[in-house]
Design a protein around this motif. Structure first.
Motif, short mmCIF file in Angstrom:
data_model
loop_
_atom_site.label_atom_id
_atom_site.label_comp_id
_atom_site.label_asym_id
_atom_site.label_seq_id
_atom_site.Cartn_x
_atom_site.Cartn_y
_atom_site.Cartn_z
N ASN A 93 1.25 -4.60 8.35
CA ASN A 93 2.57 -4.10 8.74
C ASN A 93 2.80 -2.68 8.26
OD1 ASN A 93 3.08 -6.71 9.75
ND2 ASN A 93 3.92 -7.39 7.79
N ALA A 94 3.54 -1.91 9.06
CA ALA A 94 3.94 -0.55 8.68
C ALA A 94 5.25 -0.23 9.37
CB ALA A 94 2.87 0.47 9.09
N GLY A 95 6.18 0.35 8.63
CA GLY A 95 7.46 0.73 9.20
C GLY A 95 8.23 -0.44 9.78
N LEU A 114 -2.62 3.15 10.39
CA LEU A 114 -3.61 2.07 10.50
C LEU A 114 -4.88 2.42 9.74
CD1 LEU A 114 -4.29 -0.69 11.69
CD2 LEU A 114 -5.11 0.47 13.75
N LEU A 115 -5.29 3.69 9.77
CA LEU A 115 -6.51 4.10 9.08
C LEU A 115 -6.45 3.77 7.59
CD1 LEU A 115 -9.22 5.55 8.85
CD2 LEU A 115 -7.97 7.71 8.67
N SER A 116 -5.39 4.20 6.92
CA SER A 116 -5.27 3.95 5.48
C SER A 116 -5.17 2.46 5.18
CB SER A 116 -4.04 4.68 4.93
OG SER A 116 -4.27 6.07 4.89
N LEU A 117 -4.48 1.72 6.04
CA LEU A 117 -4.33 0.29 5.82
C LEU A 117 -5.65 -0.44 6.02
CD1 LEU A 117 -0.85 -0.19 7.49
CD2 LEU A 117 -1.38 -0.40 5.05
N VAL A 118 -6.47 0.02 6.95
CA VAL A 118 -7.79 -0.60 7.15
C VAL A 118 -8.68 -0.32 5.95
CG1 VAL A 118 -9.92 -0.44 8.50
CG2 VAL A 118 -7.73 -0.70 9.67
N VAL A 119 -8.66 0.92 5.45
CA VAL A 119 -9.45 1.25 4.25
C VAL A 119 -8.99 0.39 3.08
CG1 VAL A 119 -9.94 3.05 2.56
CG2 VAL A 119 -10.03 3.58 5.00
N ALA A 120 -7.67 0.27 2.91
CA ALA A 120 -7.13 -0.56 1.82
C ALA A 120 -7.52 -2.01 2.00
CB ALA A 120 -5.62 -0.40 1.77
N THR A 121 -7.64 -2.45 3.24
CA THR A 121 -7.95 -3.85 3.54
C THR A 121 -9.28 -4.28 2.95
OG1 THR A 121 -6.62 -3.95 5.54
CG2 THR A 121 -8.52 -5.42 5.42
N ALA A 122 -10.27 -3.42 2.98
CA ALA A 122 -11.60 -3.77 2.48
C ALA A 122 -11.54 -4.16 1.01
CB ALA A 122 -12.56 -2.60 2.66
N LEU A 123 -10.55 -3.64 0.29
CA LEU A 123 -10.39 -3.94 -1.12
C LEU A 123 -9.34 -5.01 -1.33
CD1 LEU A 123 -10.29 -0.17 -1.74
CD2 LEU A 123 -12.22 -1.64 -2.26
N VAL A 172 0.86 -1.19 0.00
CA VAL A 172 0.00 0.00 0.00
C VAL A 172 0.89 1.23 0.00
CG1 VAL A 172 -1.87 1.21 1.18
CG2 VAL A 172 -1.74 -1.29 1.31
N ALA A 173 0.63 2.18 -0.92
CA ALA A 173 1.44 3.38 -1.04
C ALA A 173 0.56 4.59 -1.27
CB ALA A 173 2.45 3.24 -2.19
N ARG A 174 1.13 5.78 -1.02
CA ARG A 174 0.47 7.04 -1.36
C ARG A 174 0.59 7.26 -2.87
NH1 ARG A 174 -2.26 7.49 3.23
NH2 ARG A 174 -0.93 7.62 5.08
N PRO A 175 -0.17 8.20 -3.41
CA PRO A 175 -0.08 8.48 -4.84
C PRO A 175 1.31 8.89 -5.31
CG PRO A 175 -2.09 9.41 -3.96
CD PRO A 175 -1.30 8.93 -2.78
N ASP A 176 2.13 9.48 -4.43
CA ASP A 176 3.48 9.87 -4.81
C ASP A 176 4.47 8.71 -4.72
OD1 ASP A 176 3.82 9.56 -2.10
OD2 ASP A 176 4.38 11.64 -1.70
N GLY A 177 3.97 7.53 -4.35
CA GLY A 177 4.81 6.35 -4.26
C GLY A 177 5.38 6.07 -2.89
N SER A 178 5.20 6.97 -1.93
CA SER A 178 5.73 6.74 -0.59
C SER A 178 4.95 5.60 0.08
CB SER A 178 5.64 8.01 0.26
OG SER A 178 4.30 8.46 0.35
N PRO A 179 5.65 4.68 0.74
CA PRO A 179 4.98 3.50 1.30
C PRO A 179 4.14 3.82 2.52
CG PRO A 179 7.31 3.50 1.87
CD PRO A 179 7.11 4.63 0.92
N VAL A 180 3.01 3.13 2.63
CA VAL A 180 2.16 3.19 3.82
C VAL A 180 2.36 1.94 4.65
CG1 VAL A 180 -0.21 3.33 4.67
CG2 VAL A 180 0.44 4.59 2.62
N GLY A 181 2.40 0.80 3.99
CA GLY A 181 2.57 -0.46 4.70
C GLY A 181 2.26 -1.61 3.77
N GLU A 182 2.09 -2.79 4.34
CA GLU A 182 1.78 -3.95 3.54
C GLU A 182 0.87 -4.90 4.31
OE1 GLU A 182 5.39 -5.97 2.57
OE2 GLU A 182 5.82 -6.52 4.64
#
Length: 250
Positions: A165-167, A227-236, A140-150
């Motif tokens: 996972n993050a960081g 965690l917020l962004s990773l949870v949102v990504a999780t649904a997909l 999972v990454a931001r639009p600029d390519g910076s990582p959020v987690g996996e």
């Protein structure tokens, strides 16, 4: 390219770490079909609206576009009233990959990339699921390519679990509640449930003749980043990482 901070408006955790509940705001509209999906099928009680974005609503409804032959994954994301908050679109597919998806079930051996977009079509998160052999991993990454987690699949037998996972550290987990991996509890690093994913019935025709999957994500309280962004990504991610290969039978 526009981005946003993904920080919930008017309700992140306070400085002492106390979760804040969602503000009660009037709903902008309603769709009885979505409301039935949320309340009757997912068992989520009707509540007040959140901030009106992918990252500030307590309930996200994720419905996959129904196709007889699935060559490109597409999802519509709505709030609990049926107002569209965004979409998810598979990107980066060449003609050869589409041909392979048409003639054979090679999805798990291919790399898949999806964009989570807001209601204006602006990318908010980028998901990459590298080709897999046995276990899935989604970056999972931001639009600029910076990582959020996996999000990493932990096991293959029994109830499927994923680590969030993050960081370089585990910040949560996704735990299937049955062997078919239809419903999931999302917990934080302390094991406390912070969200829940429920697969909802698509209808007999869609189930038999299309590959569409529908889900409801319920976030119990506004979460801190990442965690917020990773949870949102999780649904997909659940659908991309697991269900497109097995339709919940793995």
């Amino acid at each position: 390219m526009n981005t946003h901070s993904n920080t919930p408006a008017g309700g992140p955790s306070d400085p002492h770490g106390t979760p804040q509940t969602y503000a009660q705001q009037p709903a902008a509209g309603s769709d009885p079909r979505v409301q039935r999906q949320v309340q009757r099928q997912a068992g989520v009680a009707a509540g007040g609206a959140g901030g009106g974005t992918l990252f500030t609503e307590p309930v996200l409804v994720v419905n996959q576009k129904a196709k007889l032959i699935e060559l490109t994954n597409e999802y519509k994301v709505m709030d609990q009233q049926g107002n569209q908050l965004g979409s998810v679109v598979q990107v980066g597919q060449g003609a050869l990959k589409k041909i392979l998806r048409f003639v054979a079930s090679f999805d798990q051996f291919m790399t898949h990339k999806l964009e989570i977009r807001d209601a204006n079509g602006q990318p908010q998160l980028l998901l990459t699921r590298p080709r897999k052999f046995l276990k899935s991993r989604v970056l999972v990454a931001r639009p600029d390519g910076s990582p959020v987690g996996e999000i990493v699949q932990q096991n293959m037998v029994g109830k499927i679990n994923f680590a969030i996972n993050a960081g370089g550290q585990q910040v949560g987990a996704i735990k299937a509640e049955n062997w078919r991996a239809w419903n999931f509890a999302i917990v934080d690093q302390s094991g406390n449930e912070v969200a829940r994913i429920t697969k909802t019935w698509e209808g007999l025709a869609k189930t038999m003749f299309t590959s569409a999957d529908n889900y409801v994500l319920q976030v119990h309280f506004q979460l801190p980043e990442p965690l917020l962004s990773l949870v949102v990504a999780t649904a997909l991610t659940v659908d991309t990482a697991l269900k497109q290969d097995s339709r919940g039978l793995g």
